[in-house]
Write an enzyme that holds these catalytic residues in place. Structure first.
Site, short mmCIF file in Angstrom:
data_model
loop_
_atom_site.label_atom_id
_atom_site.label_comp_id
_atom_site.label_asym_id
_atom_site.label_seq_id
_atom_site.Cartn_x
_atom_site.Cartn_y
_atom_site.Cartn_z
CG HIS A 107 -18.92 -36.37 21.96
ND1 HIS A 107 -20.06 -36.55 21.34
CD2 HIS A 107 -18.65 -37.12 22.48
CE1 HIS A 107 -20.57 -37.74 21.88
NE2 HIS A 107 -19.64 -38.27 22.69
CG HIS A 109 -15.13 -38.93 25.20
ND1 HIS A 109 -15.84 -39.10 26.26
CD2 HIS A 109 -15.55 -39.46 24.00
CE1 HIS A 109 -16.96 -39.50 25.76
NE2 HIS A 109 -16.90 -39.61 24.59
P1 5GP Z 1 -20.57 -40.61 24.27
O1 5GP Z 1 -20.72 -41.77 25.16
O2 5GP Z 1 -21.96 -40.10 23.38
O3 5GP Z 1 -19.12 -40.91 23.61
O4 5GP Z 1 -20.11 -39.43 25.16
C1 5GP Z 1 -20.95 -38.51 25.67
C2 5GP Z 1 -20.41 -37.87 26.98
O5 5GP Z 1 -21.16 -37.07 27.32
C3 5GP Z 1 -20.38 -38.93 28.20
O6 5GP Z 1 -19.14 -38.96 28.63
C4 5GP Z 1 -21.40 -38.43 29.28
O7 5GP Z 1 -20.60 -38.62 30.54
C5 5GP Z 1 -21.12 -36.92 28.77
N1 5GP Z 1 -22.56 -36.20 29.31
C6 5GP Z 1 -23.74 -36.52 29.19
N2 5GP Z 1 -24.54 -35.51 29.72
C7 5GP Z 1 -23.80 -34.64 29.82
C8 5GP Z 1 -23.95 -33.28 30.48
O8 5GP Z 1 -25.30 -32.75 30.65
N3 5GP Z 1 -23.16 -32.52 30.65
C9 5GP Z 1 -21.79 -32.90 30.43
N4 5GP Z 1 -20.77 -31.95 30.61
N5 5GP Z 1 -21.22 -34.05 29.76
C10 5GP Z 1 -22.46 -34.89 29.74
#
Ligand code: 5GP
Length: 147
Positions: A107, A109
């Site tokens: 993903h 951001h």
């Molecule tokens: P990462 O840290 O893996 O790059 O980003 C994962 C993102 O997913 C984080 O910013 C976290 O806040 C978000 N996230 C985690 N669980 C959920 C969820 O259930 N729904 C949504 N919309 N975002 C989530």
């Protein structure tokens, strides 16, 4: 091992893609789904994920899938900037736990940034659902208006 390993079909983004978990969707097409982060780093923090893929990170993902995702990221960044008028916008993509990854479906951001607001890697808490609904409505409407 978080940088390598098998794709977990029960990860939260896989559940969202299957409709088994809710999300504040702002955009969807044949290639990607975009929705609001519920633990946002800032107001209007959007996540963009590819749909038909089981890639954990940038090492796994097919170049064509990556291309479609980044194309959507650019389009949605323009929408976020037009609608929310931030002073800057951060585009981030993490691979492996030491790099900040917590969900193992690739993903990107989109994080709007405002002068004077502290920039963190992860959000400090869960967003107010009413605020997310309002942001969702504004961004959806802005996309619709641009079509
Ligand atoms: P990462 O840290 O893996 O790059 O980003 C994962 C993102 O997913 C984080 O910013 C976290 O806040 C978000 N996230 C985690 N669980 C959920 C969820 O259930 N729904 C949504 N919309 N975002 C989530």
């Amino acid at each position: 091992m978080s940088l390598h390993g098998d794709y977990d079909p029960q990860n939260i983004f896989a559940l969202i893609l299957r409709g088994d978990a809710p999300c504040y969707k702002i955009y969807e097409d044949a290639d990607v789904l975009a929705f609001l982060d519920i633990f946002p780093q800032s107001r209007g923090h959007v996540l963009v994920i590819p749909k038909a893929c089981q890639a954990r990170n940038i090492l796994d993902v097919e170049p064509a899938v990556l291309g479609a995702m980044m194309s959507a990221v650019q389009r949605l960044t323009r929408v976020v900037v037009d609608e929310l008028k931030p002073d800057g916008v951060q585009i981030a993509q993490f691979n492996g736990a030491p790099a900040g990854q917590t969900v193992y479906h690739i993903h990107v951001h989109i994080v709007p940034r405002w002068e004077g607001e502290e920039a963190g890697i992860h959000g400090r808490g869960k967003a107010d659902p009413e605020e997310l609904k309002l942001l969702q409505a504004r961004l959806v409407e802005r996309i619709r208006a641009g079509d």
